[in-house]
Design an enzyme around this catalytic site. Structure first.
Site, short mmCIF file in Angstrom:
data_model
loop_
_atom_site.label_atom_id
_atom_site.label_comp_id
_atom_site.label_asym_id
_atom_site.label_seq_id
_atom_site.Cartn_x
_atom_site.Cartn_y
_atom_site.Cartn_z
N ASP A 316 8.40 4.18 -7.97
CA ASP A 316 6.99 4.48 -8.19
C ASP A 316 6.75 5.93 -8.58
O ASP A 316 5.77 6.24 -9.25
CB ASP A 316 6.17 4.14 -6.94
CG ASP A 316 5.95 2.64 -6.79
OD1 ASP A 316 5.99 1.94 -7.81
OD2 ASP A 316 5.75 2.17 -5.66
N TYR A 400 -0.55 -1.81 -4.45
CA TYR A 400 -0.36 -1.14 -3.17
C TYR A 400 -1.10 0.18 -3.10
O TYR A 400 -1.29 0.86 -4.12
CB TYR A 400 1.13 -0.85 -2.94
CG TYR A 400 1.81 -1.76 -1.95
CD1 TYR A 400 1.73 -1.53 -0.59
CD2 TYR A 400 2.54 -2.87 -2.38
CE1 TYR A 400 2.38 -2.34 0.33
CE2 TYR A 400 3.19 -3.70 -1.47
CZ TYR A 400 3.10 -3.44 -0.13
OH TYR A 400 3.73 -4.25 0.77
#
Length: 653
Positions: A316, A400
């Protein structure tokens, strides 16, 4: 509640600290200088523009009032050439210091690519036909997430094409919770340079799950919602957090002082929140502890072999960047109390600055009892309250949310905590079947098994740059005359003297931790002053070492790595993990086996969150926590919180 924002006019290079993040003015100047000096083509895009930090010795030698040598570091991508470039720009001299072509790499996915991918997929006829096979005709309700491509084979070679593998979900109405209806078995490949879908893979139709899973107020009370409730609870009374005399911290630009702590706040588009030059005032002497602390990578591998999920192992930070994904934080919701905000300044792909207001929140809060003792013979009681300074940022990466929290306590402890929330990445399964590699959360809907690994880079300076790292294990003492009842235990020390042995794994059965010592500075007990890295909850990777993607994330092989300081080594998975089959990060950094005793060392600590999804994680996850602590271990001569004043009468007797 009082909110204070740190937005200020852009400082000049003469008054700016060398470690201050680039201002909007400096980002604009960087792009202007590069266009003037390098004659950039219209196809050249600005990926990241951030501060180019000076050498540590130069920063430590800088004094207020001196001219700061301000430099910018830029990552650029030329779509026509399919080339990645790095540039260092002198803002003082308005010149390009260096210009480097990085061969064989793909930079992170840019914001314009991230947001443009949805329209590219939605307009593709093959994808539309696959959606019609699932009974979908209104493509405007499709929700398409541009997952990083990972590495599935030679076709993903970074020198051949720049790709992502988007996945699709369906809303049933505008604004509705689309993750409740995943389009299972449908994977597309988008060439980001060409701006088109180049592959569509349909592995078979799975019916869309029938139930909604909304959490927005306008949808929440719908009868088909899972879970369902009829009204908000009404048994919650307000809690007000006030500091009538104001906070205990002071802020000057990015410099923060709180009780005996001093530090600087940094921010980059890739790392997000950064702490610089953290020190503690010990009887009038500011003692350095951390030179720089930052998130060095996030890695999220999924454990479901289904075609829609087996390629999901995303960096990420290295494939997106968590700084530009930071949320503007809201008083009373994200942060409570007397707040000081710091804005985050990032760039768009034209090289223009974008300000994320309130990207970093800072406040102080009560943290329970600091210490207490009751003399049971006399009844005398002494108790002190503990307090901590909280510095946080929250980012949204697709489904998320990740909250990154640094805590500084008035007893010298430093903690780092990640709070995980948001929405699970969902999968569909025929009604009546149970998933083998996930957990059912609603009819026909499951959450695949997955893990989250966070690696934090800790450039420590425990009373200076001459540090050593020692592993401490606890073990039973051998039986014999000195241990007649076999109840004794002791600790052993292993000095991590070279990089080849400074690759360590946690061992909670031995209560393992690591001390960072400065043998040149001795305590009053004639021991090296030290801080200890205390592991929290952790987990090893569950994927096989033979997994096709395993070589990409070599840093997860061990929880602790120690390296000699190198200003070119920043990221646990390397500078450019996007579409790479292997890692040029930590496993490559330690190949030189550099000596580490009495050296300028960097600790890299990796901790994992193991997510076997629960039904209670749907439709939006309760926050879960994972992290670690740095605790003084012989750094002070005694309890540094001994001088905390008693609480006012009326609050504590």
């Amino acid at each position: 509640m009082t909110a204070t924002t740190s937005t200020q006019p852009a400082p000049t290079v003469a008054t700016t600290h060398p470690l201050d993040p680039l201002s909007a003015t400096e980002i604009t100047a960087t792009s202007e200088i590069l266009r003037e000096r390098r004659h950039l083509a219209p196809t050249t895009r600005f990926v990241f523009v951030t501060l180019h930090e000076l050498a540590k010795a130069d920063v430590l030698g800088w004094r207020p009032g001196e001219n700061a040598n301000r430099q910018a570091f830029a990552v650029l991508y030329d779509r026509a050439e399919r080339r990645t470039y790095e540039a260092v720009v002198s803002l003082n001299d308005r010149d390009v210091v260096s210009w480097t072509h990085r061969t064989g790499v793909q930079p992170p996915i840019m914001a314009e690519e991230f947001f443009g991918c949805e329209d590219i997929v939605r307009e593709n006829p093959e994808w539309q036909e696959a959606m019609r096979r699932r009974g979908v005709e209104d493509f405007s309700l499709a929700m398409i997430d541009p997952w990083a491509a990972s590495w599935t084979g030679p076709a993903d070679d970074a020198t051949v094409r720049r790709i992502v593998r988007p996945l699709t979900w369906m809303r049933s109405a505008p604004g509705e919770h689309g993750y409740a209806r995943p389009v299972e078995g449908l994977v597309v490949v988008v060439d980001l340079d060409a701006g088109e879908v180049v592959e569509v893979h349909d592995y078979g139709v799975v019916p869309l799950p029938p139930k909604a899973g909304n959490y927005e107020p306008e949808f929440q009370f719908a009868p088909d919602n899972v879970p369902a409730f009829s009204a908000y609870r009404d048994d919650i009374q307000p809690i007000e957090i006030t500091q009538p005399d104001g906070p205990s911290f002071t802020v000057h630009g990015n410099q923060v002082s709180w009780q005996k702590w001093q530090l600087r706040i940094g921010f980059t588009p890739r790392e997000g929140l950064v702490l610089h030059q953290v020190g503690y005032d010990d009887h009038g002497t500011l003692r350095p502890i951390i030179y720089r602390a930052s998130l060095a990578e996030m890695y999220v591998p999924y454990g479901d072999p289904a075609p829609t999920h087996r390629f999901k192992n995303v960096f990420d930070q290295g494939e997106y960047g968590v700084g530009w994904l930071a949320n503007p934080l809201t008083l009373g919701c994200d942060c409570v109390g007397h707040i000081h905000y710091f804005d985050g300044v990032v760039n768009d792909q034209d090289g223009a600055p974008i300000t994320i207001p309130n990207a970093i929140c800072m406040h102080e809060e009560d943290a329970g009892i600091a210490w207490k003792h009751t003399d049971f013979r006399t009844g005398a009681v002494q108790v002190r309250r503990r307090r901590r300074l909280v510095i946080s940022t929250i980012v949204t990466v697709g489904n998320y949310e990740y909250g990154y929290f640094w805590y500084l306590y008035n007893d010298g402890t430093i903690e780092y905590e990640v709070k995980l929330t948001g929405v699970i990445s969902t999968a569909a399964i025929p009604i009546g079947e149970k998933p083998r590699h996930g957990t059912l959360v609603a009819p026909g809907l499951y959450g695949p098994h997955h893990q989250h690994f966070f690696c934090v880079r800790l450039d420590l300076t425990i009373d200076g740059v001459s540090n050593s790292v020692v592993e401490i294990d606890s073990m039973p003492s051998p039986p014999g005359p000195d241990n007649p009842a076999n109840n004794a235990w002791e600790t052993s020390r292993t000095v991590l003297g070279h990089e080849s042995i400074a690759q360590r794994s946690i061992d909670p059965l031995k209560a393992r931790y690591w001390k960072i010592e400065n043998s040149e500075r001795r305590s009053s007990l004639d021991e090296p002053v030290a801080y200890a890295l205390m592991p929290g909850s952790n987990v090893a990777p569950m994927y096989s070492p033979d997994a096709v993607f395993a070589p990409r994330a070599g840093f997860t092989q061990h929880q602790l790595w120690v390296t000699a300081y190198d200003p070119a080594q920043w990221f646990a998975a390397g500078d450019y993990p996007n579409q790479r089959p292997t890692s040029d990060g930590l496993p490559a950094y330690v190949e030189g086996d550099r000596p580490l005793e009495g050296a300028d060392v960097v600790l890299w600590y990796t901790f994992g969150a193991h997510h076997i999804v629960r039904p209670e994680d749907w439709p939006v996850m309760p926050v879960s926590h994972v992290g670690f602590a740095l605790k003084p271990s012989g750094f002070f001569d005694g309890n540094p919180a001994l001088d905390l004043p008693p609480t006012e009468a009326g609050h504590c007797d």
